[in-house]
Design an enzyme around this catalytic site. Structure first.
Site, PDB file in Angstrom:
ATOM      1  N   SER A   7       0.857  -1.189   0.000  1.00 53.76           N
ATOM      2  CA  SER A   7       0.000   0.000   0.000  1.00 53.76           C
ATOM      3  C   SER A   7       0.890   1.234   0.000  1.00 53.76           C
ATOM      4  CB  SER A   7      -0.886   0.009   1.250  1.00 53.76           C
ATOM      5  OG  SER A   7      -1.483   1.285   1.382  1.00 53.76           O
ATOM      6  N   HIS A  32      -1.623  -1.309  -4.054  1.00 56.56           N
ATOM      7  CA  HIS A  32      -2.852  -0.824  -3.436  1.00 56.56           C
ATOM      8  C   HIS A  32      -2.746   0.694  -3.287  1.00 56.56           C
ATOM      9  CE1 HIS A  32      -6.386  -1.378  -0.773  1.00 56.56           C
ATOM     10  NE2 HIS A  32      -5.844  -0.453   0.007  1.00 56.56           N
ATOM     11  N   ASP A  34      -4.589   4.037  -1.917  1.00 59.79           N
ATOM     12  CA  ASP A  34      -5.634   4.485  -1.002  1.00 59.79           C
ATOM     13  C   ASP A  34      -6.107   5.888  -1.349  1.00 59.79           C
ATOM     14  OD1 ASP A  34      -6.066   2.358   0.901  1.00 59.79           O
ATOM     15  OD2 ASP A  34      -4.004   2.707   1.562  1.00 59.79           O
ATOM     16  N   MET A  36      -8.600   8.822  -0.308  1.00 57.47           N
ATOM     17  CA  MET A  36      -9.409   9.312   0.823  1.00 57.47           C
ATOM     18  C   MET A  36      -9.930  10.705   0.507  1.00 57.47           C
ATOM     19  SD  MET A  36      -7.118   8.092   4.045  1.00 57.47           S
ATOM     20  CE  MET A  36      -6.280   6.501   4.067  1.00 57.47           C
ATOM     21  N   HIS A  65      -8.471   1.684  -3.662  1.00 56.96           N
ATOM     22  CA  HIS A  65      -9.408   1.582  -2.537  1.00 56.96           C
ATOM     23  C   HIS A  65     -10.024   2.960  -2.321  1.00 56.96           C
ATOM     24  CE1 HIS A  65      -9.736   0.833   2.111  1.00 56.96           C
ATOM     25  NE2 HIS A  65     -10.919   0.926   1.536  1.00 56.96           N
ATOM     26  N   MET A  67     -12.020   5.308  -0.472  1.00 56.03           N
ATOM     27  CA  MET A  67     -12.657   5.657   0.803  1.00 56.03           C
ATOM     28  C   MET A  67     -13.321   7.008   0.587  1.00 56.03           C
ATOM     29  SD  MET A  67      -9.513   4.309   3.128  1.00 56.03           S
ATOM     30  CE  MET A  67      -8.410   4.264   1.719  1.00 56.03           C
ATOM     31  N   MET A 135     -11.991  -4.663   6.036  1.00 60.77           N
ATOM     32  CA  MET A 135     -11.020  -3.781   6.696  1.00 60.77           C
ATOM     33  C   MET A 135     -10.677  -4.344   8.075  1.00 60.77           C
ATOM     34  SD  MET A 135     -10.181  -1.409   4.629  1.00 60.77           S
ATOM     35  CE  MET A 135      -9.147  -0.482   5.782  1.00 60.77           C
ATOM     36  N   ASP A 173      -7.013  -5.562   4.929  1.00 59.58           N
ATOM     37  CA  ASP A 173      -6.258  -4.308   4.813  1.00 59.58           C
ATOM     38  C   ASP A 173      -6.246  -3.612   6.167  1.00 59.58           C
ATOM     39  OD1 ASP A 173      -5.175  -1.882   3.981  1.00 59.58           O
ATOM     40  OD2 ASP A 173      -6.952  -1.245   2.853  1.00 59.58           O
TER      41      ASP A 173
HETATM   42  C1  DX5 Z   1      -6.132   2.451   5.793  1.00 59.69           C
HETATM   43  C2  DX5 Z   1      -5.774   2.048   4.384  1.00 59.69           C
HETATM   44  C3  DX5 Z   1      -4.751   0.980   4.306  1.00 59.69           C
HETATM   45  C4  DX5 Z   1      -3.407   1.365   4.843  1.00 59.69           C
HETATM   46  C5  DX5 Z   1      -2.811   0.163   5.507  1.00 59.69           C
HETATM   47  O1  DX5 Z   1      -7.182   3.347   5.746  1.00 59.69           O
HETATM   48  O2  DX5 Z   1      -6.920   1.590   3.705  1.00 59.69           O
HETATM   49  O3  DX5 Z   1      -4.604   0.518   2.976  1.00 59.69           O
HETATM   50  O4  DX5 Z   1      -2.501   1.790   3.865  1.00 59.69           O
HETATM   51  O5  DX5 Z   1      -1.683   0.566   6.173  1.00 59.69           O
HETATM   52  P1  DX5 Z   1      -0.983  -0.341   7.270  1.00 59.69           P
HETATM   53  O6  DX5 Z   1      -0.519  -1.580   6.588  1.00 59.69           O
HETATM   54  O7  DX5 Z   1       0.125   0.521   7.739  1.00 59.69           O
HETATM   55  O8  DX5 Z   1      -2.015  -0.626   8.328  1.00 59.69           O
HETATM   56 ZN    ZN Z   2      -6.626   0.527   1.746  1.00 60.28          ZN
END
Ligand code: DX5
Ligand code: ZN
Length: 240
Positions: A7, A32, A34, A36, A65, A67, A135, A173
């Protein structure tokens, strides 16, 4: 099949291209990303322009992903930017329309659930998606601790996938490392996202391999047969 996805949230953003190249040289074929939006989660990260830029430097599968409260407004932009798969959250509703939209855009559709969202919210959609993401932290930030209490739901999703004979990947994740990955693997996960454990490691590829090794070992049924009951000297004695 077991997949480990670095990620990039835990990468050094000022050196993103370099950091991605490093894990790809080590063998990573999926990343991956992320996204947000500051509404669905209290944090902001990257959007389609960054995906476009990374696409020029990477041939990896981009697992985005989302969010976001309103991913439907951006799916086309992500597809155009070079996303391969998008995962939307079930909590925002409108799942059927979003899955249809992702299919039309040629995106591999994924559906995510927060740690406190029950299996029942995912269950009606299992036959329509290619990936389910459970999650294992509350989304919004990297570096949080793995929530083992989510494993009951992971096991429920796995049982439903297998009972129905579906070709759906089950992703976890949040807080994934060589210690927690086998816990999730035993519950039925086969796709593991890891940020801090990989990019926080001095040699990210070694961390990726360690996660893959421990996750595979947890579910490997092809090892040597147990010594108990084998004919020959010592047969019948308890194995040590
Ligand atoms: C959290 C993200 C994850 C994050 C995981 O909101 O969706 O993908 O990058 O990070 P680690 O592995 O550090 O928990
Ligand atoms: Zn994620």
């Amino acid at each position: 099949m077991t997949e480990i996805l670095p990620s990039i949230l835990a990468a050094v953003f000022a050196r993103l291209g370099e950091q991605i190249a490093q894990v790809e040289r080590g063998g990573a074929t999926m990343l991956h990303l992320d996204v947000m939006d500051g509404h669905f989660v209290p944090n902001l990260t990257i959007g389609p322009p960054v995906v476009t830029s990374l696409r020029r430097h990477s041939g990896a599968f981009f697992d985005c992903h989302l969010m976001m409260t309103n991913p439907g407004q951006y799916l086309e932009a992500f597809a155009r930017a070079g996303a391969d798969g998008c995962t939307v959250h079930v909590e925002i509703g409108g799942t059927d329309e979003l899955v249809d939209q992702m299919r039309r855009l040629g995106l591999r559709p994924g559906l995510a659930a927060n740690p406190d969202t029950p299996f029942g919210a995912l269950e009606p959609h299992l036959d329509r998606v290619d990936l389910v993401l459970c999650m294992t932290v509350f989304p919004g930030f990297g570096g949080q601790s793995f929530m083992a209490e989510v494993m009951d739901k992971v096991a429920q999703v796995r049982a439903a996938i297998d009972d129905r004979g579906l070709a759906v990947d089950l992703e976890v994740d949040g807080g994934i490392d060589p210690v927690t990955a086998p816990v999730a693997a035993r519950a039925g996960a086969n796709v593991f996202v890891a940020g801090s454990a990989i990019f926080g490691h001095e040699r990210p590829w070694e961390a990726t391999e360690a996660i893959a090794r421990t996750a595979r070992a947890a579910t490997d049924r092809t090892g040597p047969e147990p010594a108990v009951g084998r004919p020959g000297p010592g047969a019948g004695r308890p194995a040590r």
